[in-house]
Design a protein around this motif. Structure first.
Motif, PDB file in Angstrom:
ATOM      1  N   ASP A 108       0.866  -1.208   0.130  1.00  0.00           N
ATOM      2  CA  ASP A 108      -0.065   0.136   0.055  1.00  0.00           C
ATOM      3  C   ASP A 108       0.904   1.287   0.025  1.00  0.00           C
ATOM      4  O   ASP A 108       1.446   1.551   1.073  1.00  0.00           O
ATOM      5  CB  ASP A 108      -0.852  -0.046   1.066  1.00  0.00           C
ATOM      6  CG  ASP A 108      -1.851   1.073   1.454  1.00  0.00           C
ATOM      7  OD1 ASP A 108      -2.037   1.737   0.162  1.00  0.00           O
ATOM      8  OD2 ASP A 108      -2.405   1.254   2.420  1.00  0.00           O
ATOM      9  N   ALA A 109       1.203   1.835  -1.164  1.00  0.00           N
ATOM     10  CA  ALA A 109       1.887   2.844  -1.248  1.00  0.00           C
ATOM     11  C   ALA A 109       1.819   4.112  -0.283  1.00  0.00           C
ATOM     12  O   ALA A 109       0.275   4.491  -0.546  1.00  0.00           O
ATOM     13  CB  ALA A 109       2.412   3.436  -2.724  1.00  0.00           C
ATOM     14  N   HIS A 110       2.507   4.837  -0.011  1.00  0.00           N
ATOM     15  CA  HIS A 110       2.557   6.024   0.840  1.00  0.00           C
ATOM     16  C   HIS A 110       2.150   7.053  -0.078  1.00  0.00           C
ATOM     17  O   HIS A 110       2.810   7.136  -1.124  1.00  0.00           O
ATOM     18  CB  HIS A 110       3.353   6.128   2.219  1.00  0.00           C
ATOM     19  CG  HIS A 110       4.813   6.823   1.391  1.00  0.00           C
ATOM     20  ND1 HIS A 110       5.816   5.916   1.081  1.00  0.00           N
ATOM     21  CD2 HIS A 110       5.055   7.893   1.059  1.00  0.00           C
ATOM     22  CE1 HIS A 110       6.887   6.293   0.415  1.00  0.00           C
ATOM     23  NE2 HIS A 110       6.592   7.980   0.531  1.00  0.00           N
ATOM     24  N   SER A 111       1.743   8.041   0.607  1.00  0.00           N
ATOM     25  CA  SER A 111       1.433   9.251  -0.069  1.00  0.00           C
ATOM     26  C   SER A 111       2.271  10.636   0.486  1.00  0.00           C
ATOM     27  O   SER A 111       2.916  10.093   1.454  1.00  0.00           O
ATOM     28  CB  SER A 111      -0.239   9.904  -0.238  1.00  0.00           C
ATOM     29  OG  SER A 111      -0.481  10.069   1.062  1.00  0.00           O
ATOM     30  N   SER A 112       2.312  11.723  -0.031  1.00  0.00           N
ATOM     31  CA  SER A 112       3.095  12.623   0.382  1.00  0.00           C
ATOM     32  C   SER A 112       2.342  13.907   0.429  1.00  0.00           C
ATOM     33  O   SER A 112       1.551  14.350  -0.572  1.00  0.00           O
ATOM     34  CB  SER A 112       4.578  12.892  -0.310  1.00  0.00           C
ATOM     35  OG  SER A 112       5.371  13.850  -0.065  1.00  0.00           O
ATOM     36  N   SER A 113       2.758  14.591   1.379  1.00  0.00           N
ATOM     37  CA  SER A 113       2.020  15.956   1.567  1.00  0.00           C
ATOM     38  C   SER A 113       2.833  17.048   2.212  1.00  0.00           C
ATOM     39  O   SER A 113       3.861  16.739   2.777  1.00  0.00           O
ATOM     40  CB  SER A 113       0.566  16.049   2.394  1.00  0.00           C
ATOM     41  OG  SER A 113       1.039  15.635   3.537  1.00  0.00           O
ATOM     42  N   GLN A 114       2.444  18.331   1.925  1.00  0.00           N
ATOM     43  CA  GLN A 114       3.273  19.449   2.595  1.00  0.00           C
ATOM     44  C   GLN A 114       2.756  20.215   3.492  1.00  0.00           C
ATOM     45  O   GLN A 114       1.615  20.371   3.364  1.00  0.00           O
ATOM     46  CB  GLN A 114       3.780  20.213   1.350  1.00  0.00           C
ATOM     47  CG  GLN A 114       4.607  19.673   0.474  1.00  0.00           C
ATOM     48  CD  GLN A 114       5.156  20.849  -0.784  1.00  0.00           C
ATOM     49  OE1 GLN A 114       4.673  21.750  -0.795  1.00  0.00           O
ATOM     50  NE2 GLN A 114       6.060  20.583  -1.369  1.00  0.00           N
ATOM     51  N   GLN A 115       3.340  20.683   4.316  1.00  0.00           N
ATOM     52  CA  GLN A 115       2.695  21.137   5.683  1.00  0.00           C
ATOM     53  C   GLN A 115       3.716  22.501   5.996  1.00  0.00           C
ATOM     54  O   GLN A 115       4.785  22.629   6.120  1.00  0.00           O
ATOM     55  CB  GLN A 115       2.677  20.407   7.028  1.00  0.00           C
ATOM     56  CG  GLN A 115       1.974  20.972   8.312  1.00  0.00           C
ATOM     57  CD  GLN A 115       1.754  20.228   9.416  1.00  0.00           C
ATOM     58  OE1 GLN A 115       1.869  18.806   9.190  1.00  0.00           O
ATOM     59  NE2 GLN A 115       2.039  20.696  10.374  1.00  0.00           N
ATOM     60  N   GLU A 116       2.987  23.527   6.136  1.00  0.00           N
ATOM     61  CA  GLU A 116       3.880  25.057   6.319  1.00  0.00           C
ATOM     62  C   GLU A 116       4.235  25.012   7.770  1.00  0.00           C
ATOM     63  O   GLU A 116       3.227  24.728   8.357  1.00  0.00           O
ATOM     64  CB  GLU A 116       3.173  25.941   5.838  1.00  0.00           C
ATOM     65  CG  GLU A 116       2.883  26.105   4.433  1.00  0.00           C
ATOM     66  CD  GLU A 116       2.309  27.442   3.931  1.00  0.00           C
ATOM     67  OE1 GLU A 116       1.827  28.224   4.677  1.00  0.00           O
ATOM     68  OE2 GLU A 116       2.320  27.925   2.553  1.00  0.00           O
ATOM     69  N   THR A 117       5.428  25.615   7.854  1.00  0.00           N
ATOM     70  CA  THR A 117       5.831  25.846   9.439  1.00  0.00           C
ATOM     71  C   THR A 117       6.611  27.021   9.767  1.00  0.00           C
ATOM     72  O   THR A 117       7.525  27.179   8.737  1.00  0.00           O
ATOM     73  CB  THR A 117       6.523  24.586   9.969  1.00  0.00           C
ATOM     74  OG1 THR A 117       6.822  24.859  11.447  1.00  0.00           O
ATOM     75  CG2 THR A 117       7.750  24.042   9.109  1.00  0.00           C
ATOM     76  N   ASP A 118       6.423  27.952  10.528  1.00  0.00           N
ATOM     77  CA  ASP A 118       7.331  29.103  10.833  1.00  0.00           C
ATOM     78  C   ASP A 118       8.402  28.846  11.467  1.00  0.00           C
ATOM     79  O   ASP A 118       9.523  29.575  11.915  1.00  0.00           O
ATOM     80  CB  ASP A 118       6.568  30.247  11.465  1.00  0.00           C
ATOM     81  CG  ASP A 118       6.187  29.836  12.753  1.00  0.00           C
ATOM     82  OD1 ASP A 118       6.341  28.901  13.257  1.00  0.00           O
ATOM     83  OD2 ASP A 118       5.149  30.622  13.410  1.00  0.00           O
ATOM     84  N   SER A 119       8.639  27.434  11.989  1.00  0.00           N
ATOM     85  CA  SER A 119       9.805  27.003  12.666  1.00  0.00           C
ATOM     86  C   SER A 119      11.089  26.959  11.668  1.00  0.00           C
ATOM     87  O   SER A 119      12.247  26.627  12.106  1.00  0.00           O
ATOM     88  CB  SER A 119       9.571  25.711  13.410  1.00  0.00           C
ATOM     89  OG  SER A 119       9.485  24.463  12.442  1.00  0.00           O
TER      90      SER A 119
END
Length: 299
Positions: A108-119
């Motif tokens: 079951d191939a994983h997906s990828s997503s982006q998450q913004e962070t000010d760190s």
């Protein structure tokens, strides 16, 4: 003068049996019957006239002869007709079918997503959660017919590896706004951080300095030490000759750590950053990863 009648004249002639009137047709029928009777061999033989399943009486010689003539003179019967009719029916041989079980590992191939962070500084990216493909061990009941698979039904499914979707952190802050507890890899030169983790003690110190960002305390750090002692003895150059796993966290393959830095072969800090992200995404904490390793021998 009238003479008296003589006794002979007065008596009536004796009556004979009345003659039967036989028509020419009956004569011909009798002749045919006689001819048929003569056609039978003169030798007397026994015959049986069957009148029922439990009642059999011997036939007379005349009856037997007539029966034989009737049998031989009867029209021929095509006994092959029933067979011909039967052979005209469609005959389908039985299918060669079999039912077996098959076990397969399904990815079951994983997906990828982006998450913004000010760190992180503006434009900088970092893998917050390492992606892991899920693996399930599925057992099917497979029906084969004439060598071809016609159906399969899932009997059981066991998750071998839980799928973890990758999360890539995208920086929106400034360099001055970066938190004080940010990993050294984000501010120190690569050569310096690499030197800091080239032995087990300094590598553990680097890892301990990063654990606060995940909310892990000292109890989690002791599990991490045990886990990576088993995997690599905290050797950043450790390589498994059988599987190809590499580095302190024994990434398989080692190139997965390239998502953090291209220097994954030589920089212990790069390896530690990737390893902590992998543990957080897949197990939630080092102690959970250690418990899984204790149960299975791998994490």
């Amino acid at each position: 003068m009238t003479s008296s009648a003589s006794p002979a004249r007065g008596r009536r002639r004796a009556e004979k049996a009345p003659r039967s009137v036989i028509s020419p047709t009956m004569y011909r029928a009798g002749g045919v019957a006689a001819a048929l009777a003569l056609a039978v061999s003169g030798g007397a033989y026994a015959a049986v006239q069957v009148t029922g399943p439990d009642d059999a009486q011997p036939m007379t010689e005349s009856q037997a002869r007539l029966q034989d003539i009737a049998d031989t003179s009867a029209p021929d019967v095509d006994v092959s007709a029933p067979e011909a009719e039967e052979s005209s029916e469609l005959s389908v041989e039985g299918d060669q079918s079999s039912v077996t079980t098959v076990t397969e590992d399904v990815t079951d191939a994983h997906s990828s997503s982006q998450q913004e962070t000010d760190s992180l500084p503006q434009g900088q990216t970092q893998v917050g959660t390492a992606g892991v493909d899920g693996v399930s061990r599925v057992t099917y009941q497979v029906t084969m017919r004439d060598g071809q698979e016609v159906s399969r039904e899932v009997i059981s499914s066991v998750v071998v590896t839980q799928r973890v979707d990758e999360v890539v952190l995208v920086g929106t802050g400034t360099a001055a706004a970066a938190p004080a507890d940010a990993p050294a890899v984000s501010s120190a030169p690569a050569a310096q951080t690499a030197a800091a983790g080239t032995d087990a003690a300094s590598a553990q110190a680097v890892a301990r300095s990063m654990m606060g960002s995940y909310g892990w305390g000292d109890e989690q750090f002791s599990c991490l030490v045990s886990l990576w002692n088993r995997e690599s003895s905290w050797d950043y150059q450790a390589e498994n000759s059988s599987s190809g796993a590499y580095g302190i966290p024994q990434s398989l393959p080692g190139s997965k750590m390239g998502s953090v830095g291209a220097d994954w072969r030589t920089n212990p800090t790069t390896q530690i950053v990737w390893g902590l992200g992998y543990i957080s995404g897949r197990y939630g904490s080092p102690c959970s990863a250690w418990a899984h390793s204790e149960a299975t021998g791998w994490y």
